[in-house]
Enzyme design. Structure first.
Site, PDB file in Angstrom:
ATOM      1  N   MET A 192       1.908 -12.476  -5.838  1.00 56.08           N
ATOM      2  CA  MET A 192       0.573 -11.933  -5.653  1.00 56.08           C
ATOM      3  C   MET A 192       0.580 -10.409  -5.719  1.00 56.08           C
ATOM      4  O   MET A 192       1.626  -9.778  -5.630  1.00 56.08           O
ATOM      5  CB  MET A 192       0.011 -12.396  -4.320  1.00 56.08           C
ATOM      6  CG  MET A 192       0.986 -12.319  -3.178  1.00 56.08           C
ATOM      7  SD  MET A 192       0.496 -13.423  -1.846  1.00 56.08           S
ATOM      8  CE  MET A 192       2.044 -13.663  -1.013  1.00 56.08           C
ATOM      9  N   ARG A 241       4.132 -10.033  -3.669  1.00 60.76           N
ATOM     10  CA  ARG A 241       4.784 -10.915  -2.697  1.00 60.76           C
ATOM     11  C   ARG A 241       4.809 -12.319  -3.284  1.00 60.76           C
ATOM     12  O   ARG A 241       3.773 -12.877  -3.600  1.00 60.76           O
ATOM     13  CB  ARG A 241       4.028 -10.890  -1.364  1.00 60.76           C
ATOM     14  CG  ARG A 241       3.941  -9.503  -0.746  1.00 60.76           C
ATOM     15  CD  ARG A 241       3.127  -9.507   0.532  1.00 60.76           C
ATOM     16  NE  ARG A 241       1.761  -9.933   0.294  1.00 60.76           N
ATOM     17  CZ  ARG A 241       0.960 -10.387   1.258  1.00 60.76           C
ATOM     18  NH1 ARG A 241       1.403 -10.512   2.492  1.00 60.76           N
ATOM     19  NH2 ARG A 241      -0.286 -10.752   0.982  1.00 60.76           N
ATOM     20  N   GLY A 257      -4.693  -7.168  -2.954  1.00 63.94           N
ATOM     21  CA  GLY A 257      -4.186  -8.047  -1.918  1.00 63.94           C
ATOM     22  C   GLY A 257      -4.587  -9.481  -2.163  1.00 63.94           C
ATOM     23  O   GLY A 257      -5.730  -9.760  -2.459  1.00 63.94           O
ATOM     24  N   THR A 258      -3.620 -10.418  -1.991  1.00 63.20           N
ATOM     25  CA  THR A 258      -3.820 -11.809  -2.326  1.00 63.20           C
ATOM     26  C   THR A 258      -2.859 -12.638  -1.485  1.00 63.20           C
ATOM     27  O   THR A 258      -1.864 -12.123  -1.008  1.00 63.20           O
ATOM     28  CB  THR A 258      -3.516 -12.034  -3.828  1.00 63.20           C
ATOM     29  OG1 THR A 258      -4.318 -11.159  -4.613  1.00 63.20           O
ATOM     30  CG2 THR A 258      -3.786 -13.464  -4.264  1.00 63.20           C
ATOM     31  N   VAL A 259      -3.131 -13.957  -1.321  1.00 65.90           N
ATOM     32  CA  VAL A 259      -2.134 -14.846  -0.736  1.00 65.90           C
ATOM     33  C   VAL A 259      -1.756 -15.897  -1.759  1.00 65.90           C
ATOM     34  O   VAL A 259      -2.584 -16.345  -2.560  1.00 65.90           O
ATOM     35  CB  VAL A 259      -2.637 -15.530   0.552  1.00 65.90           C
ATOM     36  CG1 VAL A 259      -2.825 -14.511   1.659  1.00 65.90           C
ATOM     37  CG2 VAL A 259      -3.923 -16.312   0.323  1.00 65.90           C
TER      38      VAL A 259
END
Length: 534
Positions: free
Chosen positions: A436, A507, A354-356
């Site tokens: 990401m 994403r 998970g990343t932004v």
């Protein structure tokens, strides 16, 4: 950048957006608006990126936090700059110390895999060098949302619930109690539409804002981090925090069909995307929806990952040069290995994560590609009492095998999954892009670049297109909307195909600049993505 606007191979959920004064693309509407607000106040794209990134730690804590790492590519005044905001392993940790403590591999959660968080330092460094507005102004939206709260969006609520279920099952020690108090204050994950807030996080952001992040590395916050980790046998200390400084680095590139595609150098895995593109540019692709196109893409990324997982680590410890890995001769050699059937190289096993990611641009020509992440959702599960600081678990990527390039060493930076991308042509900016999602990221970069350059898709269509993800060996995940006849053809070519949910395919965000200065943006349909424009 030219687009065939009539070419939409898949139904687009939304159109690309156009503007000329400012644009922010990211995965959360409130954060995108926070960034654009800074441009409207007279700030630039760098100010917008910092405000968006800080806000994302509050409004999307499922994927990043105050205790994250961050990386950035910044185009300003005709030049591309790279910032490595990743931290190193604590000075007191070692393979021997962990083995003596009973570990045979790096744990995923708890105090052991915590490395020095680089995000607050990266925000301050970007502001100091390129920002226009006061640093304290940039963190105001994050402080406001932390203190007064915001309603949980659908994608965020779903991800939060999954994380809560996982942590409730796996995090049983008292050192994890503060995570539950902070992120599940009602004894459950916040529900979609429910307002969540954190006064502790607001107070911490105020300290970071007032001190230009010094409080985090040398002040009261560093003291609190040090005291809590000491209490539970952690290795990160206030001395490690005080010694930290983000590093300005020279971006690396390959030329792909007339466009320069840029990534940051190791310890990040951006070089994996560049190695794959270097292999792929030796082929001609006439159709996007062709089994042969997907087959060659998958085979190229497998070969690139085989090398990446072997060689990428702290650049001071690498035994293979970037120049050698990106050489035309080496690309030719690797390309010859691609035949009509699926390869079985010797890579690692890419997990999900998970990343932004965010892109910003202003009307003056400044553009930023910025990425920030805890690692695997909320990270280590450790939240420092009274601060709202959730610490990352990047150390999990180290190996305890002393013969491996990426083995754990005191003060060493690990192989890092988060990578911002940027594209130029003829020394002019085309723009920032990113996808990401842990080891999906270089695979997403390759697909977005080819969708744009080879198949002339506009930014939104390039992101809407169904994605594939190589997992390990011959295993390939295909998104549920992938054409069935291509999936069947890939199976006949030896790929072990599995149709999987969209949540595992990354994403992305894109902002391109046309030669006359118009900004063209696309955002991710797989989450609550937004492009805010002016």
């Amino acid at each position: 950048m030219e687009f065939d606007s009539a070419y939409y191979p898949y139904p687009s959920k939304r159109n690309a957006l156009f503007a000329n004064k400012g644009m922010v693309a990211t995965s959360q509407p409130l954060a995108a608006q926070a960034g654009l607000e800074m441009i409207k106040k007279g700030g630039n794209a760098i100010d917008a990126a910092i405000a968006t990134a800080a806000c994302l730690t509050v409004v999307e804590p499922t994927t990043n936090g105050i205790g994250s790492d961050a990386f950035a590519l910044v185009w300003t005044k005709g030049e591309l700059h790279g910032l490595n905001g990743s931290g190193s392993a604590p000075k007191s940790i070692s393979i021997e110390a962990l083995q003596k403590a009973g570990y045979s591999e790096m744990p995923l959660y708890g105090v052991v895999p915590i490395t020095v968080p680089g995000a607050p330092g990266a925000w301050a460094e970007l502001s100091e060098r390129f920002g226009r507005l006061p640093f304290s102004e940039l963190l105001k939206p994050a402080i406001e949302y932390a203190r007064n709260g915001y309603p949980i969006t659908p994608s965020l609520g779903t991800t939060w619930q999954k994380a809560y279920n996982n942590y409730k099952k796996n995090l049983n020690g008292e050192e994890f109690a503060n995570w539950f108090q902070t992120f599940a204050p009602e004894g459950r994950a916040p529900r979609i539409g429910e307002v969540w807030k954190s006064e502790d996080m607001a107070a911490t952001m105020e300290l970071i804002a007032e001190s230009k992040a010094d409080a985090f590395y040398r002040g009261v916050l560093a003291e609190k981090i040090d005291a809590f980790l000491k209490q539970y046998g952690g290795y990160l200390t206030k001395e490690d925090l005080a010694a930290y400084k983000p590093e300005w680095v020279q971006p690396i590139k390959v030329n792909y069909r007339g466009y320069d595609v840029w990534e940051l150098p190791p310890n990040g895995q951006g070089i994996v995307a560049l190695m794959a593109l270097n292999i792929l540019k030796g082929f001609e692709f006439t159709s996007k929806d062709s089994p042969d196109t997907y087959h060659k893409q998958i085979e190229a990324i497998k070969l690139a990952f085989a090398d990446g997982k072997k060689y990428i680590t702290d650049p001071a410890k690498m035994n293979m040069s970037v120049e050698a890995l990106l050489s035309e001769a080496y690309a030719d050699e690797r390309r010859k290995l691609i035949g009509q059937q699926a390869l079985l190289p010797e890579p690692g096993t890419p997990p999900k994560g998970g990343t932004v990611y965010l892109s910003t641009a202003d009307g003056e020509g400044n553009m930023v590609s910025f990425i920030q992440s805890n690692y695997l959702g909320f990270g280590s599960g450790i939240v420092i009492p009274g601060t709202g600081i959730g610490l990352q678990n990047r150390g999990n990527n180290f190996t305890l095998d002393p013969t491996h390039e990426n083995c754990l060493e005191p003060g060493k930076k690990t192989y890092h999954t988060i990578i911002p991308g940027f594209m130029t042509k003829g020394n002019q900016p085309v723009g920032p892009f990113g996808v990401m999602g842990a080891f999906m990221q270089p695979q997403g970069h390759v697909q977005v670049v080819m969708n744009t350059i080879d198949f002339q898709l506009n930014p939104q269509a390039a992101l809407d297109a169904p994605r594939w993800q190589w997992r390990d060996g011959k295993s390939v995940w295909l998104e549920h909307s992938f054409p069935e006849h291509i999936a069947e053809a890939l199976g006949r070519m030896g790929h072990q195909v599995q149709v999987s949910p969209a949540s595992g395919f990354g994403r992305g965000q894109i902002i391109w600049r046309t030669p006359d200065g118009v900004l063209v943006g696309g955002t991710e349909p797989r989450t609550d993505g937004t492009v805010s424009i002016w």
